[in-house]
Structures are given as C-alpha cells and as structure tokens.
Enzyme design. Structure first.
Site, mmCIF file in Angstrom:
data_model
loop_
_atom_site.group_PDB
_atom_site.id
_atom_site.type_symbol
_atom_site.label_atom_id
_atom_site.label_comp_id
_atom_site.label_asym_id
_atom_site.label_seq_id
_atom_site.Cartn_x
_atom_site.Cartn_y
_atom_site.Cartn_z
ATOM 1 N N PHE A 74 -3.090 -1.652 2.104
ATOM 2 C CA PHE A 74 -3.577 -2.182 0.834
ATOM 3 C C PHE A 74 -4.567 -3.299 1.104
ATOM 4 C CE2 PHE A 74 0.493 -0.307 -0.113
ATOM 5 C CZ PHE A 74 0.412 0.156 -1.421
ATOM 6 N N THR A 91 0.951 2.797 4.274
ATOM 7 C CA THR A 91 -0.232 2.632 3.444
ATOM 8 C C THR A 91 -0.817 1.242 3.662
ATOM 9 O OG1 THR A 91 0.486 4.188 1.727
ATOM 10 C CG2 THR A 91 -1.124 2.538 1.081
#
Length: 281
Positions: A174, A172
């Site tokens: 961010f 992921t």
C-alpha cells in the site's frame, strides 16, 4: 479536529485493516471506488489516502497507475500487509453445511483449495468485506464469505476456518497519498523514490533513458509501462528506485533521464518499509 484517512472498500476490508494498523487514532473513511478515494483527499474531505498498488500474486492494481499521475497527490509512505483470509458464516453455521461462498473475484482465486475441498460454489461480490456484510444480512447458514478476519468482528460472523488463502506469501503493498509533498530527509535510512516519465518516440529511447541508472549504480525496483491518451506511440512509465534524489548517483541518473524523455514527474520520496529489508535477506 479528527484526522481522516480514506480507503477503497467497506469496513473490514484489508485496506481498512492497514489503516487501523498504521493510523490507529485516525478516522478511516470508507469509499466505494478508487476514484472516490482520490476525490476525497483532493477535496479535503480526508487528509490522506491508503491505496493498494501491488500484490505478490495478482500483480499491479491497474486503476491506480491511471489515477496517480494527474491526481496532484504525493506518495509519503508505504506499508506492506500480509493478506489473510478466513471462511466465515453466521453464528451457529457448520462448515459441513456450507454450499456457497461469497467474495471478491481475486480472493476467490487466491483461495481455490478450501473452495474445492468443501465443494463450494463461488459467488462474486464487489468487495471482500462487502461479502461478509452480505452473509450477515442473508442469515442463511448454507452461505459463507471469504473475508479478512476484521470483517467477522465488524459484522458479527463466526470464523469457520482461518488462513484459507492458498499461498502464505500473499502480500499487498500500500502507498499513502497526501495533498502535501512531504519528502523523507536524505541520509536518514533507506528511501524509495517513485516517479513517472514519458520517453521520446525515438529508437532505443528507453534503453538510453535507463542507462544512467545502471552507470550510476542506482537499483531500480519497479518499471511498468502503460499507454496514455489512447495513443499507441505515447507510452508512460512508472518507476521506483532505491535512494534519494539528493544522492549523487540518483541525481545524475535523473539528469540523464531528462535528455531522453518529454516529462519526468516525482510522485514521492518516502521511507522504505522495513519489509523490504526482511525479504531481501
């Protein structure tokens, strides 16, 4: 004064983990929703926000694209987190006794193999760390959670199996948001520039708008569209490119972009995470 960084989710979530990794001396502020995270920074209750924007399996985090343009916040950094999930239950529980497993719908979808292997019934929770809290509160040895390992530490659970995600490339990205615009300096290492723009409602407007990036040798790493204001004719684009607006090529490309758009707004100019260089090798 203690500085605070806000994130969406409960303590032990992946967003909490990436806050601890990169801002270990800051107080991490848990928020129930992305809207609450943005509001906390806008109101001054937190100094920064840690927001997931893309996942290598699930794709973009849709809500963020709607909050970013009007938030008044700026992207000042990016961080990539390899997502790891563990199967956890109350102390003393055995994996052969587990019948149901709780987690966020995306986590359940990313851990199908372990669920199928043990014949578990999935139960959807609002948050991966929240699922761990639920299991700790239930005190039922037949129920487990799929959550980040940090959640087991926080809620006093026992890890029955590590790294239960189906894909080892689950990552992921961010971004860190701030009320203040803090631009990375030019000429001091790789930089990413994020911006939004609205094309004019004309034939080939997008093609013409992007032409300047090609002719000026600017590498575009993201281009995503979404409607604004419920109008099918008003399309907004979120784009990211390698480079700094002060670089000659990008400066010329942005000037050309302005001819074919109704609005161009820079969201952030920030250092590229070293992860980008590793995966491109």
């Amino acid at each position: 004064m203690t500085r605070r960084i806000a994130y969406q989710g409960e303590p032990g979530a992946n967003s909490h983990l990436v806050c601890k990794q990169h801002y270990p001396d800051w107080e991490a502020l848990a928020c129930a929703s992305f809207e609450d995270v943005f509001a906390a920074v806008e109101a001054g209750d937190a100094d920064l926000a840690m927001i997931p924007i893309d996942n290598s399996i699930a794709g973009r985090v849709a809500d963020i694209h709607h909050f970013l343009p009007d938030s008044g916040l700026h992207i000042i950094a990016e961080h990539f987190l390899r997502i790891r999930f563990s199967l956890m239950a109350i102390p003393g529980a055995r994996i052969d006794d587990i019948r149901t497993v709780h987690s966020h719908v995306h986590a359940l979808g990313q851990c199908r193999k372990v669920i199928r292997q043990h014949g578990l019934t999935p139960v959807i929770s609002g948050d991966t760390a929240g699922a761990a809290r639920e299991i700790a509160e239930l005190r039922d040895p037949t129920q487990a959670a799929i959550s980040p390992p940090l959640a087991a530490e926080i809620y006093g659970l026992e890890i029955l199996a590590d790294d239960v995600e189906d894909e080892d490339h689950n990552t992921t990205r961010f971004v860190v948001l701030s009320r203040d615009l803090v631009e990375a300096p030019a000429g001091n290492g790789p930089v990413v520039t994020s911006f939004i723009f609205n094309v004019r409602n004309l034939p080939a407007a997008l093609y013409k708008a992007l032409g300047g990036f090609a002719t000026n040798g600017v590498n575009m790493t993201k281009l995503e569209s979404y409607m604004v204001g419920g109008e099918f004719t008003a399309t907004q684009f979120l784009a990211e490119v390698d480079g700094h607006p002060q670089d000659t090529g990008l400066r010329n490309a942005l000037e050309e972009l302005a001819f074919f758009t109704t609005e161009v707004k820079i969201l952030g100019v920030y250092p590229a995470d070293p992860f980008r260089a590793r995966v491109s090798q």
